[in-house]
Design a protein around this motif. Structure first.
Motif, mmCIF file in Angstrom:
data_model
loop_
_atom_site.group_PDB
_atom_site.id
_atom_site.type_symbol
_atom_site.label_atom_id
_atom_site.label_comp_id
_atom_site.label_asym_id
_atom_site.label_seq_id
_atom_site.Cartn_x
_atom_site.Cartn_y
_atom_site.Cartn_z
ATOM 1 N N CYS A 53 -1.805 6.235 0.958
ATOM 2 C CA CYS A 53 -1.288 5.589 -0.262
ATOM 3 C C CYS A 53 0.235 5.691 -0.315
ATOM 4 O O CYS A 53 0.805 6.745 -0.071
ATOM 5 C CB CYS A 53 -1.916 6.255 -1.488
ATOM 6 N N THR A 54 0.882 4.581 -0.634
ATOM 7 C CA THR A 54 2.347 4.603 -0.674
ATOM 8 C C THR A 54 2.865 4.898 -2.083
ATOM 9 O O THR A 54 4.066 4.995 -2.300
ATOM 10 C CB THR A 54 2.915 3.245 -0.226
ATOM 11 N N ASP A 55 1.942 5.003 -3.033
ATOM 12 C CA ASP A 55 2.384 5.185 -4.413
ATOM 13 C C ASP A 55 1.476 6.193 -5.098
ATOM 14 O O ASP A 55 0.900 5.923 -6.146
ATOM 15 C CB ASP A 55 2.329 3.826 -5.123
ATOM 16 N N CYS A 67 -3.585 5.657 -5.473
ATOM 17 C CA CYS A 67 -3.233 4.868 -6.667
ATOM 18 C C CYS A 67 -4.210 3.729 -6.904
ATOM 19 O O CYS A 67 -4.387 3.290 -8.038
ATOM 20 C CB CYS A 67 -1.801 4.344 -6.547
ATOM 21 N N GLY A 68 -4.827 3.231 -5.831
ATOM 22 C CA GLY A 68 -5.776 2.124 -5.986
ATOM 23 C C GLY A 68 -5.109 0.774 -6.119
ATOM 24 O O GLY A 68 -5.788 -0.246 -6.239
ATOM 25 N N LYS A 69 -3.766 0.722 -6.122
ATOM 26 C CA LYS A 69 -3.072 -0.545 -6.366
ATOM 27 C C LYS A 69 -2.175 -0.980 -5.222
ATOM 28 O O LYS A 69 -1.916 -2.167 -5.066
ATOM 29 C CB LYS A 69 -2.221 -0.411 -7.637
ATOM 30 N N CYS A 70 -1.679 -0.046 -4.441
ATOM 31 C CA CYS A 70 -0.754 -0.438 -3.360
ATOM 32 C C CYS A 70 -1.530 -1.179 -2.259
ATOM 33 O O CYS A 70 -2.762 -1.129 -2.215
ATOM 34 C CB CYS A 70 -0.013 0.774 -2.804
ATOM 35 N N CYS A 73 -3.913 1.024 -0.323
ATOM 36 C CA CYS A 73 -5.136 1.389 -1.060
ATOM 37 C C CYS A 73 -6.116 0.213 -1.118
ATOM 38 O O CYS A 73 -7.319 0.385 -0.943
ATOM 39 C CB CYS A 73 -4.798 1.831 -2.482
HETATM 40 ZN ZN LIG Z 1 -2.076 3.505 -3.187
#
Ligand SMILES: [Zn+2]
Length: 369
Positions: A53-55, A67-70, A73
Motif C-alpha cells: 500500500c502506498t498510502d 488503505c483500500g484506495k490506492c 490496494c
Molecule cells: Zn493502499
C-alpha cells in the motif's frame, strides 16, 4: 477490501505483523501455520496488500492497515497486483524443485511497480526437500524488496534450515462465540451486498457450524454455505443414531458409501445453479465419516458426564445424543475411541478405507447393543 480488523481472532499474529509494518521491520520470510480452511490465505492477502500500500491507513489503535484506495490496494483486492505473486505448482499434491526454481528466477527480477515483491506459497508443507533446498538460497540472501509468505498446515515437514530462516506465526483456535459473531457479521455483509437474495441462516445453524469448525473461522463459513456438507453430516447422524440395531449388511453398505473413494451421495442438488455459482464442495469432501463419528461420541461423552445440552455440537440431533448416552457406558465410549485409533493404524498399514471403516462400524455397534 479485507483488512487486519476483518481477521477473526489471531490477535498475536495481527499484532506481530502490524507492529513490523509500523516499525518498517518486516521480515523476508514468514511461515503462517494453520489448519486447512483457517483463513491463512486471508491473512496473507491483508499483509501483502499492507506491505504494498502506498498510502497506509491506520486502525482505531493507530496500527497500519491497507488503505483500500490506492492503485496498489485496488489491484491487490482484485488479485491483479503484479508484485503480489501467488506461487503455483504443477502437481496438486507436491511443490517440486522446478516450481521453486521458477519462483527463484522471478525473485531476481526487480518489482514491477511497487516497492516490494511479495510471494505467497500456499500449501507450503507440500514442498519436497529438494524444493526447500532450492528455496533456501533465496531465504539466505533475499533481495531487499522480497517478502515470502509460506502458508502451511503444520511445520513438521520443513527442513530445520528453512525453519530457522523464517518467522513462524502459529494460528490459534478461535473461541466459538467469536466464530459465531464473525459468521453473523459476514452474513449481514453479504446480505447488504446482495439484497435481492438474502441468506436466511438462523442462530442454531450458525452455532452448529461454529461447533463443527473446531476453532477455525474460515471453515465455519464454508460449512454454513455447503449443502453437501450438511447432507453428509445428516447421513452420518442417521447412521450413528441407530447403529446398535443395524444389520451387518447395513454397516457394510454404509462403509461402502462413506469410504474415501466413493464420497457420500449429496442430495442431488446441481453443482452450479443458474447464475453459474459453483458450490464449493471442498469442505464436504474433506470430512470423513470418522470426523463426524468422533464429534458424535464426544458429544455423547460430554452429555453423559455433564448433562449440559448446550455443549452438544450435533445440536439438531439432541435426542439421538441423549439416547446414545443412555445406552453406553464410559468404558464403552473409551472402546470407541480405541476403535478409531485402530482404524487410523489400519489406514496407515494400507488397509483399504472401506474395510477399515467396516471394522470400525462393527466395533461401534458392539458397544451399543
Ligand atoms: Zn493502499
Amino acid at each position: 477490501m479485507l483488512k487486519f480488523s476483518d481477521i477473526v481472532g489471531q490477535e498475536q499474529i495481527k499484532e506481530h505483523l502490524q507492529r513490523a509494518l509500523l516499525d518498517g521491520r518486516v521480515s523476508h520470510a514468514y511461515i503462517i501455520d494453520g489448519a486447512r480452511d483457517s483463513d491463512k490465505d486471508m491473512i496473507a492477502d491483508v499483509v501483502a496488500a499492507a506491505i504494498q500500500c502506498t498510502d497506509c491507513a491506520t486502525d482505531a489503535n493507530g496500527m497500519p492497515e491497507p488503505c483500500g484506495k490506492c492503485v496498489s490496494c485496488i489491484q491487490a483486492a482484485a488479485k491483479a497486483n503484479g508484485d503480489i505473486i501467488y506461487v503455483t505448482h504443477e502437481k496438486p499434491k507436491s511443490i517440486g524443485v522446478g516450481d521453486i526454481r521458477l519462483m527463484r528466477d522471478d525473485v531476481a527480477i526487480k518489482p514491477y511497480s511497487c516497492e516490494h515483491k511479495v510471494y505467497i506459497i500456499n500449501d507450503a508443507e507440500l514442498m519436497t526437500a529438494a524444493a526447500q533446498n532450492a528455496l533456501l538460497k533465496t531465504l539466505e540472501e533475499p533481495p531487499e524488496y522480497a517478502v515470502i509468505l509460506l502458508l502451511a498446515d503444520g511445520v513438521s515437514n520443513f527442513l530445520p534450515t528453512v525453519l530457522s530462516r523464517c518467522v513462524t506465526l502459529r494460528m490459534k483456535p478461535v473461541p466459538e462465540e467469536k466464530i459465531e459473531e464473525y459468521c453473523r457479521h459476514r452474513i449481514e455483509e453479504s446480505n447488504s451486498e446482495h439484497p435481492g437474495e438474502p441468506m436466511k441462516i438462523g442462530a442454531a445453524e450458525i452455532k452448529m457450524a461454529a461447533g463443527f469448525a473446531g476453532g477455525n473461522a474460515g471453515r465455519a463459513l464454508k460449512i454454513l454455505g455447503s449443502d453437501s456438507f450438511d447432507a453428509k453430516r445428516q447421513a452420518a447422524a442417521a447412521l450413528f443414531e441407530n447403529i446398535g440395531s443395524r444389520t451387518s449388511a447395513d454397516l457394510v453398505q454404509a462403509a461402502q458409501e462413506f469410504s474415501e473413494k466413493k464420497p457420500a451421495k449429496t442430495s442431488g442438488k446441481k453443482k452450479s445453479d443458474d447464475d453459474g455459482n459453483q458450490e464449493d464442495n471442498s469442505v464436504a469432501d474433506a470430512w470423513k465419516l470418522t470426523d463426524f463419528l468422533e464429534i458424535w461420541f464426544r458429544d455423547v461423552s460430554v452429555y453423559k458426564a455433564t448433562g449440559i445440552k448446550d455443549r452438544v455440537v450435533f445440536c439438531d440431533h439432541l435426542d439421538g445424543i441423549i439416547k446414545t448416552s443412555d445406552m453406553i457406558s464410559f468404558e464403552g465410549l473409551q472402546s470407541i475411541r480405541d476403535a478409531v485409533g485402530e482404524y487410523e493404524r489400519r489406514r496407515r498399514a494400507n488397509v483399504s478405507d472401506e474395510t477399515a471403516l467396516e471394522m470400525l462400524l462393527l466395533a461401534v455397534r458392539s458397544q451399543l447393543r
